[in-house]
Structures are given as C-alpha cells and as structure tokens.
Design an enzyme around this catalytic site. Structure first.
Site, PDB file in Angstrom:
ATOM      1  N   GLY B  50       0.883  -1.162   0.000  1.00  0.00           N
ATOM      2  CA  GLY B  50       0.000   0.000   0.000  1.00  0.00           C
ATOM      3  C   GLY B  50       0.910   1.197   0.000  1.00  0.00           C
ATOM      4  N   CYS B  51       0.390   2.359  -0.286  1.00  0.00           N
ATOM      5  CA  CYS B  51       1.270   3.495  -0.486  1.00  0.00           C
ATOM      6  C   CYS B  51       1.741   4.111   0.827  1.00  0.00           C
ATOM      7  CB  CYS B  51       0.583   4.533  -1.336  1.00  0.00           C
ATOM      8  SG  CYS B  51       1.709   5.730  -2.013  1.00  0.00           S
ATOM      9  N   GLN B  52       0.834   4.314   1.763  1.00  0.00           N
ATOM     10  CA  GLN B  52       1.187   5.133   2.923  1.00  0.00           C
ATOM     11  C   GLN B  52       1.389   4.351   4.213  1.00  0.00           C
ATOM     12  OE1 GLN B  52      -0.831   8.742   3.544  1.00  0.00           O
ATOM     13  NE2 GLN B  52      -0.722   9.358   1.415  1.00  0.00           N
ATOM     14  N   SER B 118      -5.080   4.739  -1.684  1.00  0.00           N
ATOM     15  CA  SER B 118      -3.689   4.261  -1.589  1.00  0.00           C
ATOM     16  C   SER B 118      -3.259   3.895  -0.176  1.00  0.00           C
ATOM     17  CB  SER B 118      -2.712   5.275  -2.197  1.00  0.00           C
ATOM     18  OG  SER B 118      -2.770   6.493  -1.529  1.00  0.00           O
TER      19      SER B 118
END
Lengths: 408, 140
Positions: B50-52, B118
């Site tokens: 996942g991005c964060q 995200s």
C-alpha cells in the site's frame, strides 16, 4: 498581513475555496500539490472552447488565425514572465515532468556516452530524479547525488566534489516540495558552469511564489507546470537556451514539428516547434497565460511577503504543539511545512484533519529518499498559497491538537 | 456468526455516531482489538503493498475455516483492518470469496476501499480472498 495583498478579495476570485467538506469550511493547504484556480482562468478556458477552438498554425480560416495569434502571444507572455531572451526558447509541454523527460532524453542523446554521469541532489522530487537515473542506466553510468544536511540544506562542498567528477548534466530543484528548502540555484549553476556543465532547474515549486529570471540565473533549462501556479492542469513549460535547443535532437515526432517530409527523409521545423509534436494544448496555454497575468497583477513581492508571514506564523504556532517535529528548517525556505507529531503515523493525522475540513498532503511527497534520510514513513505537509489566511493556520493548529489527542 | 450478522453488528455499533470524529474514535479503539500477527510473520513477505501505511496479514486454515491475524503501523488503518478481520475471519473459504462489503458504505468508510485512497486496504481484501481461494483449492 501585507497591506499590498487584499486576501479577502483574492479569495473571492477562487470558487473552490468557498465550499464545505464533511460539513466544515474547506481549508485548502495542499498548494504544493496543486493550487486552486481563479475565475479568470476558468473563464478563459471556457471562452476558448466556446468561441475560439480551432487547430493552430495550419488553418487559413479566421478562427485558426485568431487562436494562433493568441497562442503565440501567450508564448511571449511566458517568455517575459521568466525573462527569456527569446520567445522561441519557451517550449510548451504537459508539465514539469514532461519538460524534465524531454531534456533527459534529448540532451542525454546529444551529450551522454557510456560511463558518463549525471548529477542531482538528494532532495529532488522523483520527477527530477527518476528520468536521470533511467538515463544513467541506459548509458551504463552512475547517478551522482549531492547530500543535504539535517536542516534540509544542500551540502555545497559535496556538490562541488561531485561536479569535479565531470557529470555531463546537472539537474536541481529550485525549491524542495517536501522540505520547502530554497536552493541557492544561482550559485550552484555558476559552480557547474565553471566546468562547462549545463544545468536544468526544476521550478515546479517556485513559479507561484517567486519571480524567475532565467538570464540572471543563467540556467540552461528551467521547467515548470501551470497547475501549481493557479493555471490549468496538463500544461507546462520548458525554457531552454537557444544554443542547446538548436543542437538537441527532437524528443517526439509527428505533425507540427516537421519542415519537409517525404518517405526518404524528413527535415525538422525551427524552434520552438521542433519540440512541439502534435496538436498542442491551446486552451491550456491560454489559461496558463491568464494565470501568470493574475500572479503578475497581484505582484510577486506582495505574494511572497504574505506567504512568508504565513510560514513564520504557522511555524511558530506548530512549534508550540507538544511533540511536533518540523522537517526542513533551512533558513531560506518557501511556504511549505512538513511535520510529524510524536510517533503518530502521517496517514492517521491526515485522515482526521481531512474530516475536519483541512486538505493537506500526507506521505512521502514523491521524495522517498528524503524520508529514508530522516528514517520516517512520511510527513504531513501544509503548503500555503496567496489566498490562505492566518485564521486558516489557527484552524489547522486546533485541528492538529484535537487529532493528536485522539491518536495518542 | 454469519458474515451478514457480523456486518449488521458493526453497522449497529457505528449507527449511534453522527460525528466523524466519534466514528474515527470508535475505529481507533477497535484497532486495539486486532488479532495480532505473530512476530515471526511480521515480515516483508506478509506486507500488503500500500502506499502510505503498512499492513501485515497472515492467514491459517483449521477445520474448514480461515483465520486471519494482522497489524498496521497506522492506528486508523488498523481499525479498518480489524473490521475486515471480524468479517472475514472464522469463515469458510466460500463465504469469504462471496462476501459483499456493502457494510463499509453504510458506516461511511467506503472511501477507504477506493483505489485512490492508496492505503492498501483494497489490496488487503484481495489478499484475504486470495488466501481463501488457495485454502479452497488445497483442501477442496
């Protein structure tokens, strides 16, 4: 407050600022990602599509002639804005990223040989790092990366040491999007030029905040996007010195950029058209011109004075919050503040601030190496534009306190 | 409990709150009850991309049912992870594969499953269904 900037009148020009999110008045502090658009820009786009839409440079008909004149006038306006010596040194692109890719690809082909280096700094946005890294891979060489210190200031001694490895190209940010650092680009350009190395400046974060004089900076290339400076998305600029643009091979091929075409051979059009293949974003260019005129009308000095006052006030207020750490404390700094509170994850803080109507950015800000340097997963970033107010800073501060109490 | 009744319980738990802050307070509290992933599984192999925020997920299979454990470095993410585990854990692979996540919309958290968010939760749901599929094939 700066007496020269009537912030409430400015706010009235921006329709997007006057809305509620989650039943709270929107506080828009994500300006380093993109700014909101004033009515004049929105109306300019609408006017173009309602009454002026036509393909430029080729048509003999009235609309095409009119749009061509407007388009080329916009090029002159942009040239004057950045003090380019000639308007044909202004190339329209999709934005900063495409401008950097254009130079990496085209100047790369002109200058790079196996084993040659490119020099960037460690505070670059990915879009001014990855294109160079890929270019280096292509030429079997290393990307040289100038360090920065704990405050977020480039280590100029290290930069000088890397210059002595004779990179073929230097690419540096004017202002860091993640830390707010304003780099001493004029000095850095002069250092590179002593060794005859051309320099590209990524101006994505500067065009909305400070006057740009490409001749005074003496940069070889300067890249920026309209959307971070009150203009439309999908349009941007590459300024390039004539001496480089003349020598560089075209970046993309197609209509508009050609002179004579046969199946045996094609010769290319003169500057700036050599680098503008295909039908350009005419509406975008006209919208960008309007946005730049809007900035000039308000005045860079007045804008900078207001934003600097907001930065100073917000920094002082944030520092009063227990456990809050600011990342990027360069003495020379733009209106961008990256921070964390205690060990709270930036995603958590950002999610709660969003629910309180505050739009800001969380994460690595497309600058992962900076986050690795500080050994953090990311930051929360507030970034100010000319329309932000001291009251909005107060709302931010109260919201951070409330969210932090919930998250600890 | 069936997946439907678990989802209804969750909807009821959230229904008393109008204010977003109260909802998120509840979510943060719920995160603390997440069945914790064992340290040996808290590795990159179990990381959901996942991005964060980072999410680690582990699955096991006993007596026809799938059991999930997880952790996250963000407390709101962890709260949502725990909601998903309450729905997905101790269910048969078939029930997991056919689950409808409409309850997230009803409690106002649907945005967390949007691809633009995200935060990796969409990938987490996919990963949970993937585990269910694998257990089904192995034991079916």
């Amino acid at each position: 407050m700066n007496p020269n900037l009537d912030v409430s009148a400015i706010r009235a020009d921006f329709p997007a600022l006057h809305q509620q999110v989650f039943k709270k008045p929107l506080v828009y502090l994500d300006n380093a990602a993109t700014t909101q658009k004033p009515k004049v820009v929105i109306e300019r786009l609408q006017h173009y599509y309602e009454l002026e839409n036509s393909n430029i440079h080729r048509g003999v008909h009235h609309l095409s002639q009119q749009a061509t004149v407007a388009f080329e006038q916009a090029r002159k306006t942009i040239a004057e804005l950045v003090h380019a010596a000639n308007s044909y040194e202004i190339i329209f692109t999709r934005g900063t990223t495409e401008s950097v890719n254009l130079v990496a690809s085209s100047l790369g082909r002109l200058l790079m040989k196996k084993g040659d280096h490119v020099l960037v700094t460690a505070i670059e946005h990915h879009s001014n790092m990855v294109p160079w890294q890929q270019l280096c891979e292509q030429y079997d060489s290393n990307l040289l990366v100038a360090r920065f210190d704990q405050q977020g200031v480039i280590d100029l001694e290290h930069y000088q040491q890397l210059l002595e490895k004779r990179p073929k190209i230097v690419a540096i940010a004017h202002i860091s999007n993640a830390l707010g650092t304003i780099n001493p680009v004029k000095e850095m350009i002069s250092m590179a030029h002593k060794l005859d190395i051309p320099v590209l400046v990524d101006g994505a974060q500067s065009i909305a905040h400070c006057p740009i004089d490409v001749q005074d900076l003496d940069c070889d290339f300067y890249a920026f996007s309209a959307h971070k400076a009150y203009g439309p998305m999908g349009i941007g600029v590459l300024y390039g010195k004539e001496k480089w643009l003349e020598k560089m091979p075209p970046y993309q091929f197609g209509g508009e950029m050609v002179d004579q075409v046969s199946f045996e051979k094609t010769s290319f059009n003169c500057l700036p058209f050599k680098f503008e293949a295909g039908t350009p974003n005419v509406g975008g260019v006209l919208g960008m011109e309007t946005a730049m005129n809007y900035i000039l009308e308000k005045g860079y000095d007045a804008i900078a004075a207001h934003e600097n006052a907001l930065l100073a006030y917000a920094t002082q207020q944030l520092k009063n919050i227990e456990g809050l750490r600011i990342f990027g404390e360069s003495p020379n700094k733009a209106s961008v503040i990256s921070f964390l509170v205690h060990e709270i994850h930036p995603f958590d803080l950002g999610t709660l601030l969003d629910k309180m109507g505050i739009a800001l950015r969380t994460g690595h800000h497309c600058a992962q190496p900076i986050m690795d340097f500080y050994n953090i997963p990311g930051t929360v970033r507030a970034s100010f534009a000319m329309y932000n107010t001291f009251e909005e800073v107060d709302v931010l501060i109260q919201a951070i306190k409330k969210a932090s109490a919930m998250l600890r | 409990m069936s997946i439907e009744s678990i989802q209804q319980t969750i909807i009821d738990e959230f229904s008393s709150f109008d204010d977003w802050m109260d909802k998120y307070n509840l979510l943060i509290e719920m995160g603390k009850d997440t069945p914790m992933i064992e340290a040996q599984y808290k590795t990159n192999n179990h990381l959901i991309s996942g991005c964060q925020s980072r999410v680690w997920l582990h699955a096991s299979y006993r007596d026809g049912k799938v059991y999930f454990t997880a952790d996250s470095d963000a407390v709101i993410t962890k709260g949502i992870v725990n909601l998903l585990i309450r729905v997905f854990s101790e269910q048969t692979p078939d029930a997991i594969l056919n689950v409808d996540l409409g309850f997230l919309d009803k409690i106002g958290l649907k945005e967390h499953l949007s691809p633009t968010r995200s935060n990796g939760l969409l990938s987490m749901v996919k990963q949970m269904k993937m585990y269910a599929q694998v257990f089904k094939l192995k034991n079916g």
